[in-house]
Design an enzyme around this catalytic site. Structure first.
Site, PDB file in Angstrom:
ATOM      1  N   GLY A  20       0.835  -1.193   0.000  1.00 23.93           N
ATOM      2  CA  GLY A  20       0.000   0.000   0.000  1.00 23.93           C
ATOM      3  C   GLY A  20       0.868   1.240   0.000  1.00 23.93           C
ATOM      4  O   GLY A  20       1.945   1.256  -0.590  1.00 23.93           O
ATOM      5  N   CYS A  21       0.425   2.270   0.678  1.00 26.54           N
ATOM      6  CA  CYS A  21       1.169   3.529   0.736  1.00 26.54           C
ATOM      7  C   CYS A  21       2.563   3.285   1.307  1.00 26.54           C
ATOM      8  O   CYS A  21       2.707   2.715   2.387  1.00 26.54           O
ATOM      9  CB  CYS A  21       0.413   4.529   1.603  1.00 26.54           C
ATOM     10  SG  CYS A  21       1.332   6.055   1.880  1.00 26.54           S
ATOM     11  N   PHE A  22       3.585   3.730   0.587  1.00 24.72           N
ATOM     12  CA  PHE A  22       4.947   3.463   1.060  1.00 24.72           C
ATOM     13  C   PHE A  22       5.284   4.192   2.348  1.00 24.72           C
ATOM     14  O   PHE A  22       6.180   3.776   3.080  1.00 24.72           O
ATOM     15  CB  PHE A  22       6.010   3.694  -0.008  1.00 24.72           C
ATOM     16  CG  PHE A  22       5.983   4.962  -0.811  1.00 24.72           C
ATOM     17  CD1 PHE A  22       5.509   6.157  -0.319  1.00 24.72           C
ATOM     18  CD2 PHE A  22       6.483   4.943  -2.113  1.00 24.72           C
ATOM     19  CE1 PHE A  22       5.516   7.307  -1.083  1.00 24.72           C
ATOM     20  CE2 PHE A  22       6.504   6.088  -2.896  1.00 24.72           C
ATOM     21  CZ  PHE A  22       6.007   7.282  -2.374  1.00 24.72           C
ATOM     22  N   TRP A  23       4.588   5.263   2.673  1.00 21.80           N
ATOM     23  CA  TRP A  23       4.842   5.954   3.947  1.00 21.80           C
ATOM     24  C   TRP A  23       4.577   5.007   5.118  1.00 21.80           C
ATOM     25  O   TRP A  23       5.300   5.014   6.108  1.00 21.80           O
ATOM     26  CB  TRP A  23       3.961   7.173   4.099  1.00 21.80           C
ATOM     27  CG  TRP A  23       4.132   8.245   3.073  1.00 21.80           C
ATOM     28  CD1 TRP A  23       5.204   8.465   2.251  1.00 21.80           C
ATOM     29  CD2 TRP A  23       3.189   9.271   2.759  1.00 21.80           C
ATOM     30  NE1 TRP A  23       4.973   9.550   1.458  1.00 21.80           N
ATOM     31  CE2 TRP A  23       3.742  10.066   1.741  1.00 21.80           C
ATOM     32  CE3 TRP A  23       1.921   9.574   3.241  1.00 21.80           C
ATOM     33  CZ2 TRP A  23       3.076  11.169   1.207  1.00 21.80           C
ATOM     34  CZ3 TRP A  23       1.260  10.671   2.712  1.00 21.80           C
ATOM     35  CH2 TRP A  23       1.830  11.461   1.710  1.00 21.80           C
ATOM     36  N   CYS A  24       3.518   4.198   5.008  1.00 19.12           N
ATOM     37  CA  CYS A  24       3.153   3.255   6.079  1.00 19.12           C
ATOM     38  C   CYS A  24       4.193   2.152   6.219  1.00 19.12           C
ATOM     39  O   CYS A  24       4.661   1.860   7.323  1.00 19.12           O
ATOM     40  CB  CYS A  24       1.796   2.614   5.779  1.00 19.12           C
ATOM     41  SG  CYS A  24       0.403   3.744   5.715  1.00 19.12           S
TER      42      CYS A  24
END
Length: 191
Positions: A20-24
């Site tokens: 999913g979102c790479f920040w997570c």
């Protein structure tokens, strides 16, 4: 000192994971014992040097991923995968929560034949144990030998949670995911 650093670098392995979102995903793996670096980026698409804007358009074929450099003597690849599967939903096709699109797909870009085999074995074991309520749809890609390039994301996407913990997405999406990871994998936290 330099010789020791070279030997240490040679002992490290790389995992490339899309959850999913790479920040997570970046925020989780930055806290794992034995992880030396985590870099947000893109993999699995057809465009060279993709940008965040292009990838978010959904037409480049890339997934948002992280490149995790780790010491397998401290944390084996199987445990990297255990953390990966426990901290995102591998049963949703091209989405994680409210983040929808092919760039948010669950993917393992195996950097060696051994990683490819281990990812497949992990998915089979999780499926056999009925860990999830739905089938795992994680894409496992043979990326060994540079078959699938990793493209580093722009600087503003690196260390995002560390730099912006109070930002809305960080507070409401990433922070709970990190808390869940810290509780479940307390034995794997960096000191």
């Amino acid at each position: 000192m330099q010789e020791s650093t070279m030997t240490e670098r040679q002992a490290l392995e790389t995992a490339v994971l899309g959850g999913g979102c790479f920040w997570c995903t970046e925020a989780v793996f930055q806290q794992v014992q034995g992880v030396h670096s985590v870099v947000s980026g893109y993999a699995g698409g057809h465009l060279e040097r993709p940008t965040y804007r292009a990838v978010c358009g959904g037409d480049t074929g890339h997934a948002e991923v992280v490149r995790v450099e780790f010491d397998p003597a401290v944390i084996p690849y199987r445990e990297i995968l255990d953390i990966f599967f426990a901290t995102h939903d591998p049963t949703t096709l091209e989405r994680q929560g409210n983040d929808i699109g092919p760039q948010y797909r669950s993917a393992v870009f195996a950097q060696s034949p051994e990683q490819f085999a281990e990812a497949g074995a992990t998915i089979r074991a999780l499926s056999a144990a009925n860990v999830f309520d739905a089938p795992i749809v994680t894409e496992v890609v043979d990326a060994s030998g540079g078959k699938v390039p990793f493209w580093q994301a722009e600087d503003e996407h690196q260390n995002y949670f560390r730099d912006h913990p109070a930002q809305g997405y960080c507070a409401f999406v990433i922070s709970p995911k990190v808390a869940k990871f810290r509780e479940r994998f307390a034995h794997r936290l960096q000191a």
